[in-house]
Design an enzyme around this catalytic site. Structure first.
Site, short mmCIF file in Angstrom:
data_model
loop_
_atom_site.label_atom_id
_atom_site.label_comp_id
_atom_site.label_asym_id
_atom_site.label_seq_id
_atom_site.Cartn_x
_atom_site.Cartn_y
_atom_site.Cartn_z
N LYS A 273 3.03 5.89 -2.87
CA LYS A 273 4.32 6.79 -3.18
C LYS A 273 4.72 6.98 -4.76
O LYS A 273 5.07 7.98 -5.25
CB LYS A 273 5.60 6.52 -2.42
CG LYS A 273 5.39 6.69 -0.88
CD LYS A 273 5.60 8.38 -0.71
CE LYS A 273 5.70 8.39 0.84
NZ LYS A 273 5.86 9.84 1.18
N ALA B 82 0.77 -1.28 0.13
CA ALA B 82 0.07 -0.15 0.04
C ALA B 82 1.09 1.27 0.05
O ALA B 82 0.58 2.03 -0.92
CB ALA B 82 -0.70 0.08 1.19
N TYR B 83 1.85 1.28 1.03
CA TYR B 83 2.73 2.37 0.88
C TYR B 83 3.21 2.62 -0.50
O TYR B 83 3.45 3.84 -0.99
CB TYR B 83 3.76 2.12 1.96
CG TYR B 83 4.54 3.26 2.24
CD1 TYR B 83 4.53 4.16 2.91
CD2 TYR B 83 6.24 2.95 1.81
CE1 TYR B 83 5.37 5.33 3.15
CE2 TYR B 83 6.97 4.00 1.97
CZ TYR B 83 6.87 5.17 2.69
OH TYR B 83 7.76 6.15 2.68
N SER B 84 4.11 1.48 -0.92
CA SER B 84 4.79 1.67 -2.01
C SER B 84 3.92 2.17 -3.16
O SER B 84 4.32 3.09 -4.10
CB SER B 84 5.39 0.36 -2.70
OG SER B 84 6.52 0.18 -1.36
#
Ligand code: ZN
Length: 675
Positions: A576, A571-573
Site C-alpha cells: 500500500k 507485505a500489505y503495508s
C-alpha cells in the site's frame, strides 16, 4: 405484423374501458415497428357521471410523457369531449392556449391526470369510440417514397382517408376536420383508418379489438406491399471489423465538448449498421431527414457522418473534433436560415450531433444517460431500415427542412424534453471501479450510480455481474493479476459506454497477520501483486482513455497503515505504501493531461468482506476494549462505514475537488498516530 390481441386477456377488462384502452395500447407499444419510445397515441370515448351525478362525455387520451409500451390507466387524461370538439371548430388556436384550455377541461374527478396528448383534438373529432395512432415503419416508408400518396391510395383504396403532411397539434386537427367535414355516417362505412403523409397512421373502430386489429391489418398490408415490390430484404450488411475504441472515446469527447456536457456513447457494430455505413451514397441518404417528424427532437435532422480519413494515434481527438465542428456549423447555418423566416424569436438549441454513422465502424448514438443514447440508437436502427426500403422503391424523401425545423423548435415538443430532466452531477460520465463486488468497491458503485454516472464494476468474483440491475451498470469478472484480463475489462467498459472518465482503483486483500521471519515467498508475491501491481495494470490500461475523458480523475484506495503501520502486516503495508507512491508519480505524470490522481486512506471499515464478527471480537479482546469501543477507536469516536468511504471517493471525482491532485485523505475518524 403479429396480432397480439388475446380475447381472454381482454375479458379481464370487461367493465373497464380505460383498463382495456391501456391493454391494447401496450400491445401497440410492444411492437417497435409500430411505435418507438413515446411515439404514437391512443384514446377511448367514455360516458361517465360527474360529481353531481350528471352524465359527461370524456375522451381518455394518452397523457403527455407516457409511453404506449408501459402505459397504465393513470396515463390517460380524461378531457371533456365537448370542449375538444369546440376547439376543433376554431379557425386558429395558439399552442399555449390549446394546452391551457385542455388542462382546464380535464375531469375534476381525476385531479392528478397528466396533460393530454397534443393530438387530443384530433382524437376528439373522429366519430369513433376507439382510436389508435402509430408511426408504423412500413407505412411511413411508403409515404416517404416517390409517389407515396398514389401508392397508399392504390394499396388501400377507400379504406383509408389520406391527409397531406401538416404540423401535428391544432393544425393537423384542423386539416383532418376539413377532410371529414360533411361526411355522413354512411360515408364512414368501410373506412378503417387515416394515413397522415410523412407521419403515420390512425385506425379506429367501435371496439378496442376492431381498432387495434385494423392497425395490424393495414400495417401488415404495407409490409406485404414492400415485399411484392422487392423492397423488403434489402438491408446492406458488412463483415465484423476490429473495434477502434480509442477513436470511439475521441468521438465521444468531441461530441460532449460541442454539447458542453459529458455524454454516453453507444456503438452498434451489427452487420446492418456496418452495411449501412458502407453504402456508397451514405453521405446523401443519411442526411435526407427522419422517418416521422417527432424523431427530430431526439435525433436532430441527420446523424454526423464520420469522415473516412485516418483517425488513429494521438490526433484522433483533433480529427473527430473537426468532424463535429463541421456538423455544428451546418446546424448553425440551418438554424439561421430557418429562424430568419420564423415570426417568433427563437433560441438555438445545442449544435451537437445525437447520432453518428461511421464507415468501417457502424453507428454511434449519444445521450446524457445510457437510456437516452439507446433511444437514439433504436430510432437510428429503424430509420436506416426505412431509408433502404424506400430507396428500393425509388428513393427516400423525408419532409422538407422547413417542416422539420418547425417541429424541432415547436414549443410543445421542447417542453416534452424538459420534463423529468433532473440529472445527477455525474450524468454522462463513466466510472470504472475495481474490487466492485463487495465492501468499499460495491458502496462506491452504488454512490456513483446514485450520482448519475454509468459504472463498470470489475472483480474476480462473478457476483460483480449480478449485483446491480441497472442499464447504467456493467459488471465484468476479471482477474486483475492478468494483464490480458485487465485490458479486456477496460475495453468492455469503453465498448459499453464509449469511454472512461473516472477510475476507482480499489481492489485489494488484507492477508492474515504474519511476522516478517514467517512470510513465505508466495505470500509476499501474492500480497504485492493484488495490492500494488494490479493497480499499475489498471492505470496502464485506463490512462489512454482517461486522456480522452471528461474531467478525468483517478482515486486510489490506500490504507491508514501507510502512515501508521502495524506489526504483522509487512507485505500489505509495503504494497500500500508502494501504491501510494505510484499514485503520487501518476499525479505528476498525468497532470499535463488534466487527469487528477488522489488517494484515500480508510481505516477500520468493518462492513467489508475482510472483517467478520469473530475477527472484530478477537481484535477488541486483544486491545482489552468492547467491540463497540473498538469500532469507534478514533478521535471523533465514530464508526466508519464503506458508504462513508464511497462518499469521499465520489466527492474526489467531482467538481468540488476539480483542482486537487496528489492529495491523500484519511477516512478514519481521526487517528492519533496520523494527525
Ligand atoms: Zn404522430
Amino acid at each position: 405484423m403479429d396480432d397480439l390481441y388475446s380475447d381472454s386477456d381482454a375479458e379481464t377488462f370487461a367493465d373497464d374501458p380505460v383498463g382495456l384502452r391501456a391493454y391494447t395500447s401496450r400491445l401497440l407499444g410492444q411492437s417497435p415497428e409500430l411505435v418507438l419510445h413515446g411515439g404514437g397515441n391512443t384514446s377511448v370515448k367514455v360516458s361517465e357521471l360527474d360529481d353531481f351525478g350528471q352524465p359527461v362525455e370524456l375522451l381518455y387520451v394518452k397523457g403527455s410523457g407516457w409511453d404506449l409500451a408501459t402505459i397504465e390507466p393513470a396515463g390517460f387524461a380524461p378531457v371533456r369531449l365537448d370542449v375538444l370538439q369546440k376547439l376543433g371548430a376554431l379557425e386558429t388556436l395558439a399552442d399555449s392556449d390549446m394546452v391551457r384550455i385542455q388542462r382546464g377541461a380535464l375531469s375534476a374527478r381525476h385531479p392528478n391526470a397528466p396533460n393530454p396528448s397534443v393530438e387530443a383534438i384530433l382524437h376528439g373529432i373522429l366519430p369513433f369510440t376507439w382510436v389508435d395512432h402509430s408511426h408504423a415503419d412500413s407505412l411511413v416508408t411508403i409515404t416517404n417514397a416517390p409517389n407515396g400518396e398514389a401508392r397508399v391510395r392504390e394499396l388501400f383504396g377507400a379504406r383509408v382517408l389520406v391527409v397531406p403532411y401538416v404540423m401535428p397539434g391544432f393544425l393537423l386537427a384542423r386539416a383532418v376536420a376539413g377532410v371529414i367535414e360533411g361526411m355522413a355516417a354512411a360515408d364512414w362505412a368501410g373506412v378503417e383508418g387515416m394515413v397522415l403523409m410523412n407521419h403515420g397512421l390512425f385506425t379506429f373502430g367501435s371496439t378496442a379489438k376492431e381498432s387495434y386489429q385494423r392497425m395490424i391489418r393495414l400495417v401488415s398490408e404495407c409490409e406485404s406491399y414492400l415485399q411484392r415490390q422487392g423492397a423488403w430484404h434489402v438491408m446492406a450488411e458488412a463483415e465484423p471489423v476490429a473495434p477502434q475504441l480509442r477513436e470511439l472515446a475521441a468521438l465521444r469527447l468531441a461530441v460532449g465538448e460541442e454539447l458542453g456536457a459529458p455524454v454516453i456513447a453507444c456503438i452498434d457494430r451489427s452487420a446492418e449498421a456496418l452495411g449501412y455505413a458502407a453504402l456508397p451514397n451514405i453521405a446523401d441518404v443519411s442526411r435526407r431527414g427522419p422517418v416521422t417528424p417527432d424523431h427530430i427532437i431526439r435525433t436532430k435532422m441527420a446523424p454526423l457522418l464520420v469522415s473516412t480519413g485516418p483517425k488513429t494515434g494521438a490526433d484522433a481527438h483533433q480529427q473527430m473534433a473537426a468532424d463535429v465542428a463541421e456538423f455544428a456549423l451546418c446546424y448553425r447555418q440551418y438554424f439561421e436560415r430557418q429562424a430568419e423566416a420564423s415570426n417568433t424569436p427563437l433560441t438555438m438549441l445545442d449544435a451537437a450531433p445525437r447520432a453518428a454513422v461511421w464507415p468501417g465502424q457502424g453507428a454511434v448514438s449519444f445521450g446524457r444517460t445510457i437510456r437516452d443514447a439507446r433511444i437514439v440508437g433504436d430510432i437510428a436502427r429503424h430509420t436506416r431500415r426505412c431509408i433502404q426500403r424506400a430507396e428500393a422503391l425509388g428513393g427516400w424523401s423525408a419532409l422538407g427542412e422547413q417542416d422539420l425545423f418547425e417541429m424541432e423548435y415547436w414549443e410543445l415538443e421542447q417542453a416534452k424534453l424538459k420534463r423529468g430532466k433532473k440529472r445527477g452531477e455525474f450524468a454522462g460520465r463513466v466510472a470504472l471501479v475495481t474490487g466492485a463486488a463487495s465492501g468499499i468497491g460495491a458502496a462506491t458503485v452504488d454512490a456513483l450510480l446514485a450520482a448519475g454516472a454509468a459504472v463498470v464494476g470489475v472483480d474476480i468474483a462473478p457476483s460483480v455481474g449480478e449485483r446491480v440491475g441497472s442499464a447504467s451498470y456493467l459488471g465484468c469478472t476479471a482477474d486483475l493479476g492478468d494483464s490480458t484480463a485487465v485490458n479486456a475489462a477496460v475495453e468492455a467498459a469503453v465498448e459499453a459506454f464509449g469511454g472512461i472518465d473516472v477510475v476507482v482503483s480499489n481492489a485489494g486483500t488484507f492477508p492474515p497477520g504474519c511476522a516478517i521471519d514467517a512470510v513465505s515467498d508466495a505470500h509476499w508475491a501474492e500480497t504485492l501483486d493484488i495490492n500494488l501491481t494490479s493497480h499499475q495494470r489498471v492505470l496502464r490500461a485506463t490512462t489512454p482513455y482517461l486522456r480522452l475523458g471528461f474531467s478525468p480523475a483517478v482515486i486510489v484506495v490506500g490504507t491508514k497503515n501507510v502512515a501508521a503501520p502495524g506489526p504483522g502486516v509487512s507485505a500489505y503495508s509495503v504494497a500500500k505504501a508502494g501504491l501510494t507512491q505510484l499514485a503520487r508519480v501518476a499525479a505528476l505524470e498525468l497532470a499535463p493531461a488534466g487527469i487528477r490522481v488522489n488517494v484515500v486512506h480508510p481505516s477500520a471499515v468493518f462492513d467489508t468482506g475482510i472483517w467478520t464478527d469473530d475477527k472484530i471480537a478477537a481484535r477488541a479482546e486483544r486491545y482489552g476494549i468492547s467491540v463497540d469501543a473498538y469500532k469507534r477507536n478514533n478521535v471523533l469516536g465514530v464508526e466508519i462505514a464503506a458508504s462513508d468511504v464511497a462518499d469521499v471517493v465520489v466527492a474526489l471525482a467531482g467538481e468540488v475537488f476539480g483542482k486537487v491532485t496528489g492529495a491523500q485523505i484519511g477516512i478514519d475518524g481521526g487517528n492519533l498516530r496520523t494527525i
